[in-house]
Design an enzyme around this catalytic site. Structure first.
Site, PDB file in Angstrom:
ATOM      1  N   GLY A 209       0.865  -1.176   0.000  1.00  0.00           N
ATOM      2  CA  GLY A 209       0.000   0.000   0.000  1.00  0.00           C
ATOM      3  C   GLY A 209       0.901   1.225   0.000  1.00  0.00           C
ATOM      4  O   GLY A 209       2.072   1.157  -0.394  1.00  0.00           O
TER       5      GLY A 209
ATOM      6  N   ALA B 226       2.464   2.761   2.375  1.00  0.00           N
ATOM      7  CA  ALA B 226       3.688   2.603   3.151  1.00  0.00           C
ATOM      8  C   ALA B 226       4.627   1.607   2.474  1.00  0.00           C
ATOM      9  O   ALA B 226       5.811   1.903   2.240  1.00  0.00           O
ATOM     10  CB  ALA B 226       3.350   2.149   4.573  1.00  0.00           C
TER      11      ALA B 226
ATOM     12  N   HIS C 162     -15.319   6.304  12.259  1.00  0.00           N
ATOM     13  CA  HIS C 162     -15.427   7.496  11.411  1.00  0.00           C
ATOM     14  C   HIS C 162     -16.856   8.011  11.385  1.00  0.00           C
ATOM     15  O   HIS C 162     -17.783   7.251  11.172  1.00  0.00           O
ATOM     16  CB  HIS C 162     -14.971   7.141   9.993  1.00  0.00           C
TER      17      HIS C 162
ATOM     18  N   ARG D  42     -12.827  13.409  14.812  1.00  0.00           N
ATOM     19  CA  ARG D  42     -13.675  12.259  14.498  1.00  0.00           C
ATOM     20  C   ARG D  42     -14.277  11.577  15.710  1.00  0.00           C
ATOM     21  O   ARG D  42     -15.456  11.236  15.708  1.00  0.00           O
ATOM     22  CB  ARG D  42     -12.843  11.231  13.750  1.00  0.00           C
TER      23      ARG D  42
ATOM     24  N   HIS E 227     -13.170   2.350  11.144  1.00  0.00           N
ATOM     25  CA  HIS E 227     -12.483   2.917   9.992  1.00  0.00           C
ATOM     26  C   HIS E 227     -10.977   2.733  10.024  1.00  0.00           C
ATOM     27  O   HIS E 227     -10.351   2.420   9.028  1.00  0.00           O
ATOM     28  CB  HIS E 227     -12.816   4.413   9.961  1.00  0.00           C
TER      29      HIS E 227
HETATM   30  C1  LIG Z   1     -12.307   4.515   2.965  1.00  0.00           C
HETATM   31  C2  LIG Z   1     -11.075   5.113   3.566  1.00  0.00           C
HETATM   32  C3  LIG Z   1     -10.792   6.459   3.374  1.00  0.00           C
HETATM   33  C4  LIG Z   1      -9.641   7.021   3.923  1.00  0.00           C
HETATM   34  N1  LIG Z   1      -9.377   8.348   3.697  1.00  0.00           N
HETATM   35  C5  LIG Z   1      -8.233   8.874   4.177  1.00  0.00           C
HETATM   36  C6  LIG Z   1      -7.875  10.230   3.885  1.00  0.00           C
HETATM   37  O1  LIG Z   1      -8.601  10.946   3.200  1.00  0.00           O
HETATM   38  N2  LIG Z   1      -6.706  10.699   4.365  1.00  0.00           N
HETATM   39  C7  LIG Z   1      -5.870   9.928   5.123  1.00  0.00           C
HETATM   40  O2  LIG Z   1      -4.809  10.402   5.503  1.00  0.00           O
HETATM   41  N3  LIG Z   1      -6.172   8.643   5.393  1.00  0.00           N
HETATM   42  C8  LIG Z   1      -7.322   8.103   4.943  1.00  0.00           C
HETATM   43  N4  LIG Z   1      -7.623   6.797   5.222  1.00  0.00           N
HETATM   44  C9  LIG Z   1      -6.655   5.970   5.947  1.00  0.00           C
HETATM   45  C10 LIG Z   1      -5.538   5.536   5.024  1.00  0.00           C
HETATM   46  O3  LIG Z   1      -6.031   5.351   3.727  1.00  0.00           O
HETATM   47  C11 LIG Z   1      -4.884   4.247   5.459  1.00  0.00           C
HETATM   48  O4  LIG Z   1      -4.605   4.285   6.808  1.00  0.00           O
HETATM   49  C12 LIG Z   1      -3.574   4.043   4.731  1.00  0.00           C
HETATM   50  O5  LIG Z   1      -3.750   4.189   3.354  1.00  0.00           O
HETATM   51  C13 LIG Z   1      -2.989   2.702   5.048  1.00  0.00           C
HETATM   52  O6  LIG Z   1      -1.868   2.466   4.229  1.00  0.00           O
HETATM   53  P1  LIG Z   1      -0.955   1.220   4.466  1.00  0.00           P
HETATM   54  O7  LIG Z   1       0.085   1.258   3.420  1.00  0.00           O
HETATM   55  O8  LIG Z   1      -0.524   1.175   5.875  1.00  0.00           O
HETATM   56  O9  LIG Z   1      -1.930  -0.049   4.279  1.00  0.00           O
HETATM   57  P2  LIG Z   1      -2.803  -0.555   3.029  1.00  0.00           P
HETATM   58  O10 LIG Z   1      -2.932   0.419   1.956  1.00  0.00           O
HETATM   59  O11 LIG Z   1      -4.044  -1.145   3.611  1.00  0.00           O
HETATM   60  O12 LIG Z   1      -1.932  -1.724   2.438  1.00  0.00           O
HETATM   61  C14 LIG Z   1      -1.807  -2.950   3.057  1.00  0.00           C
HETATM   62  C15 LIG Z   1      -0.973  -3.829   2.151  1.00  0.00           C
HETATM   63  O13 LIG Z   1      -0.658  -5.016   2.846  1.00  0.00           O
HETATM   64  C16 LIG Z   1      -0.991  -6.143   2.085  1.00  0.00           C
HETATM   65  N5  LIG Z   1      -1.310  -7.196   3.029  1.00  0.00           N
HETATM   66  C17 LIG Z   1      -2.104  -7.141   4.118  1.00  0.00           C
HETATM   67  N6  LIG Z   1      -2.070  -8.305   4.772  1.00  0.00           N
HETATM   68  C18 LIG Z   1      -1.242  -9.113   4.086  1.00  0.00           C
HETATM   69  C19 LIG Z   1      -0.793 -10.436   4.267  1.00  0.00           C
HETATM   70  N7  LIG Z   1      -1.170 -11.168   5.314  1.00  0.00           N
HETATM   71  N8  LIG Z   1       0.056 -10.953   3.343  1.00  0.00           N
HETATM   72  C20 LIG Z   1       0.470 -10.224   2.274  1.00  0.00           C
HETATM   73  N9  LIG Z   1       0.097  -8.957   2.086  1.00  0.00           N
HETATM   74  C21 LIG Z   1      -0.754  -8.414   2.981  1.00  0.00           C
HETATM   75  C22 LIG Z   1      -2.088  -5.707   1.165  1.00  0.00           C
HETATM   76  O14 LIG Z   1      -2.078  -6.521   0.020  1.00  0.00           O
HETATM   77  C23 LIG Z   1      -1.651  -4.278   0.869  1.00  0.00           C
HETATM   78  O15 LIG Z   1      -0.694  -4.279  -0.160  1.00  0.00           O
HETATM   79  C24 LIG Z   1      -8.767   6.223   4.686  1.00  0.00           C
HETATM   80  C25 LIG Z   1      -9.053   4.879   4.884  1.00  0.00           C
HETATM   81  C26 LIG Z   1     -10.205   4.321   4.346  1.00  0.00           C
HETATM   82  C27 LIG Z   1     -10.485   2.876   4.605  1.00  0.00           C
END
Ligand SMILES: Cc1cc2nc3c(=O)[nH]c(=O)nc-3n(C[C@H](O)[C@H](O)[C@H](O)COP(=O)(O)OP(=O)(O)OC[C@H]3O[C@@H](n4cnc5c(N)ncnc54)[C@H](O)[C@@H]3O)c2cc1C
Ligand code: FES
Lengths: 638, 252
Positions: A42, A44, A266, A331, A402
């Protein structure tokens, strides 16, 4: 055990720069000798994998979807914060830090938040360079909007598609490294176990979701960027595949789980329509810039059409209770207020579980076209789901699970207590304390990925010899056998209830007992009910098909099995925390006006739990929090 | 809000055990479906019935269920995503159907998208196209201030229109030639419109179009079905823009 976050000392303004200078560097020609595993791509994970690959490390990256472009970061709508102060409205790195620490109800580490605020500006520059099409004003400069919990306009956005655009930016950087051969991408793989050899994280066991095969990967460091766990509530704004599985696997191998009870509900989601519902959809908080939230003042009005209720009979309760922040109150506060109104019998729509979000005044003031330009895709989404036109009648919204502020415990270098295991993005616990402000998660994911881990991981790698452990190590074989055992068990129970039925039941327990308002009684109850449901699951779940090919039931069963363990920890953490702070609201601990009552004397610490087995109580470790720059104060938005 | 009447529907669904299995249609009944069920929730209900009857549920790709991840991918009654304007399968709601309807459900069908199982196809070829050049080659760090280069609002807006592509592959599934022109054109145009993408524009369009042919995507013969089925309404004008970039690049 008292945990040490290893935060730099000295003046906060210099802390990150000094730390970066103090970190040892890996010689450029040695970098390619190091293998790094990145689970999750994702915001990160993709940002980190791309940046580490570019630095010259060998990266193996994994995601469960068919492409890294589909991680749930894609769904973020509203925007991303940065302390650019382009509008000259009084913003600064210090103010962003202040808002974040206060927004988190004084339960985050100051040094981490300072760093986040400092690099926030680099993130915007980076994304612009990648071709992320941020909104521009008529002069061609970057545009900003406001988000909850801030009195400055510091949120950068791209329509209601900010997460998509940022993720595609990170994905493009990742794609470039995949092409260059520095990153090997493994799609449709699910990490099911962490391999720890002599106390050090050395690799992972994954299931190939197409063939069902269990595969082992070894590396010199393992990073988890696997997102949040709020699907423990079953219905949430997360994607169906979001799980705690990777994090929980790490927890069971010794990584401490910090603050699991800090979950964010949320305020602006589309209310549930029926039992069959599979997820809840968020309407970006940015809508609160122009929408006014209200419920009828009188119970007898709740069944009426909103247009039949005159202004005098409407309670714009956020504007009333929090005049200085109004509809942009944070929130946790907004969600709780909505629940209070509905609990008082003033909720609207099916089951009385909804409040109005009304654009009538803004449309009058600005025109429907302006509103459409700002939020068109959100109105469209609302109409698709509800069959109602938000321009013509107020939307109905209700809070929904959320975001997870809690996550695996990490030190300032983003390393967990298990050496060699790093945790990034929503999966870690670090910067948001007990409540995350809007537009700060995207910022954190990209900060961790682009600007923190590329430095801090080097400091660890210089201390290890590359390639010391290979997949032929017995720990890898043992891990594969363990996962195989669990899979076979799931496939052979052949009970009477489907995986989804169990997940729904778990969701009812967590939402009712561990949701927006928690009490000693409800939590004690949850701690009894969850293990009972877990026992039933292992006796009575029905998983069709085999483990030797694509089997979505099996994937889901594994995730639900983990939630059934993790859910108990969430409830235990909430029970132990005898205070209300941010997203954690204990009914026993509130001020006379119903606001959260923090207990700084006893609970100003990070609660990090060590897993001891399902039949034993977890052990609590504490990391005391110090507030030297932003002084502890009652959080008020009045 | 419309009422909660329930419907019974007949589903004729493509079932295929693996990439090598020939596959066939099977008929199922969906019962107790309300107008508020989403299409995927309707399939969830059918799957719960199949599981309870000891049968293997239908597998289909999905994740966000809010129309943005691009994971869901089904041809419904001959139309990718079901034919409702600007709507992915996961956002399609059952109020668009009526009691007694028969619904055909198939996977994306295209040479470059081999079927994996049932309704799931392999879309790795779309990633390959992006890997060929769908980026700006900037480094992490060392980039100028975000406001250093101004971008006129209409240009930013047009780039965003192109960038709305969710990479679901409906354009390919809808195209009689199985071409990925709209997908490729959208990325080429987004980056060609923005000053940050200009320096590599020529090399990018050549590499991405070459990768598309290598992956087995077809050529464009101006049917524009792609634009009609795109759930994000990505405009076919971006194909024309890509063609212009392509011609320019050949003379560059
Ligand atoms: C609907 C919605 C709207 C949002 N709007 C905002 C906003 O406007 N502004 C803001 O700052 N934040 C917002 N957020 C929060 C923000 O989007 C997330 O917190 C952030 O994008 C998370 O990023 P991440 O890279 O940590 O995880 P994610 O993007 O969830 O990525 C997780 C990754 O891990 C992988 N993965 C997970 N488990 C496994 C596993 N067991 N094995 C292999 N791969 C795995 C998935 O395939 C994916 O690639 C929102 C969240 C949601 C749900
Ligand atoms: S499931 Fe994500 S777009 Fe349909």
């Amino acid at each position: 055990m008292i945990l040490d976050g290893k935060c730099p000392t000295g003046p906060i303004e210099k802390s990150w720069d000094k730390h970066r200078f103090d970190l040892k560097l890996v010689n450029p020609s040695n970098k390619r000798k190091y293998n790094i595993i990145m689970v999750g791509t994702g915001l990160a994970g993709a940002a980190a994998a791309a940046s580490l690959g570019e630095l010259g490390y060998n990266v193996q990256a994994f995601c469960y979807q068919d492409s890294p472009r589909r991680a749930h970061s894609i769904a973020a709508q509203g925007g991303i914060n940065a302390a650019k102060n382009y509008p000259s409205d009084g913003d600064s790195i210090m103010r962003l830090m202040y808002d974040t620490v206060k927004g988190g109800d004084f339960r985050a580490r100051e040094a981490d938040v300072w760093r986040l605020s400092q690099v926030s500006n680099n993130i915007i520059d980076q994304c612009v360079a990648q071709g992320v099409p941020f909104a521009r004003d008529y002069a061609g400069y970057l545009d900003n909007r406001s988000f909850g919990g801030a009195q400055v306009s510091r949120t950068f956005y791209s329509r209601g598609l900010t997460g998509q655009q940022l993720l595609l930016g990170a994905y493009s950087a990742l794609s470039r490294q995949i092409k260059a051969g520095t990153v090997q991408m493994y799609n449709r793989r699910e990490m099911l176990d962490l391999v720890v050899v002599d106390g050090v994280a050395r690799g992972i066991t994954v299931r190939n979701l197409i063939t069902g095969e269990l595969e082992s990967y070894a590396a010199d460091a393992v990073c988890l960027a696997t997102g949040g766990y709020v699907n423990v509530f079953y219905l949430s704004t997360n994607a169906k595949g979001c799980s705690v599985t990777a994090n929980w696997a790490a927890a069971k191998k010794g990584a401490f789980f910090a603050n699991p009870c800090y979950t964010q509900i949320h305020p602006t989601c589309i209310p549930q329509a029926g039992e069959y519902q599979s997820k809840l959809t968020l309407m970006s908080e940015s809508l609160r810039n122009d929408g006014r939230i209200w419920v009828p003042k009188k119970k007898e009005d709740v069944g009426k059409l909103p247009s039949q209720i005159p202004d005098a009979d409407r309670d714009y309760y956020l504007e009333r209770k929090y005049p200085s922040f109004g509809n942009l109150a944070p929130r946790d506060i907004s969600s709780r207020s909505a629940k209070e109104a509905c609990d008082a019998g003033l909720g609207v729509g099916p089951g009385g579980r909804g409040v109005y979000l009304d654009f009538e005044d803004s449309i009058k003031r600005l025109s429907e076209d302006t509103i459409r330009e700002r939020y068109g895709n959100l109105f469209e989404m609302y109409e698709k789901i509800t069959d109602e036109n938000g321009y013509k009648r107020p939307m109905r919204i209700y809070p929904a699970p959320h975001y997870a502020m809690g996550g695996l415990w990490v030190d300032y270098n983003l390393m967990s207590n298990v050496p060699g295991l790093f945790v990034l993005g929503e999966a870690n616990f670090s910067v948001h304390g007990a409540n995350r402000l809007g537009a700060s998660a995207l910022m954190q994911g990209l900060s961790d990925g682009y600007f923190v881990i590329p430095y801090t991981i080097g400091g660890y790698l210089v201390t290890v010899k590359p390639g010391e452990v290979k997949v032929d190590n017995t720990e890898f074989k043992k891990s594969v056998e363990d996962v195989k055992g669990k899979t076979n068990k799931l496939l052979n129970i052949n009970g009477k209830k489907t995986v989804t039925e169990f997940h729904r039941e778990l969701g009812k327990i967590t939402w009712n007992d561990v949701g927006m308002a928690r009490s000693k009684e409800s939590l004690t109850d949850a701690i009894k009910k969850i293990p009972a449901l877990r026992d039933e699951f292992w006796q009575n779940v029905k998983v069709t098909g085999s483990g030797a090919d694509l089997n979505q039931q099996l994937e889901n069963a594994g995730r639900v099995a983990d939630f059934l363990e993790f859910g108990e920890l969430l409830a235990r953490d909430a029970l132990h925390r005898e205070e209300s702070c941010g997203g954690h609201f204990r009914v026993e601990h509130q001020l006379a006006d119903g606001e959260a009552k923090r207990n700084d004397a006893d609970f100003s610490y990070v609660g990090a739990w060590e897993f001891k087995g399902n039949d034993k109580e977890p052990e609590l470790h504490k990391e005391p929090l110090k507030f030297e720059t932003i002084h502890l104060a009652v959080r008020s938005y009045k | 809000m419309s009422d909660h009447k329930t419907m019974t529907l007949t589903l004729i669904v493509w079932r295929q055990k693996s990439a090598t299995d020939p596959g066939k249609f099977e008929t199922y009944t969906a019962k107790n479906i309300t107008s508020h069920h989403s299409f995927l929730e309707m399939l969830d209900c059918v799957n719960e019935d199949l599981i309870n009857a000891d049968k293997e549920p239908i597998v289909f790709d999905h994740d966000c269920r809010e129309g943005i991840c691009g994971m869901c991918s089904q041809v419904i009654n001959g139309k990718p995503h079901g034919g409702q304007e600007r709507t992915t399968v996961c956002q399609l709601h059952m109020r668009k159907f009526k009691d007694g309807d028969t619904i055909y459900i198939e996977p994306w069908r295209a040479r470059a998208f081999p079927i994996v199982k049932d309704l799931i196809v392999d879309r790795a070829a779309l990633d390959t196209i992006i890997q060929a050049g769908g980026y700006t080659s900037c480094h992490t760090g060392g980039v100028p201030d975000g406001n250093a280069v101004m971008i006129p609002k209409p240009i930013a807006e047009e780039a965003t229109d192109a960038a709305e592509c969710i990479g679901c592959g409906a354009c390919v599934a809808g195209c009689p030639n199985g071409a990925a022109m709209l997908f490729t054109g959208a990325k080429v145009s987004q980056l060609a419109l923005l000053p940050q993408g200009r320096p590599e524009a020529a090399a990018r369009v050549l590499k991405m179009t070459a990768a598309a042919s290598e992956c087995g995507f077809g050529n464009c013969s101006n049917h524009y079905e792609c634009g009609a089925v795109c759930p994000k309404g990505v405009d076919v004008k971006f194909i024309a823009r890509m063609n212009r970039e392509f011609i320019k690049a050949q003379f560059a």
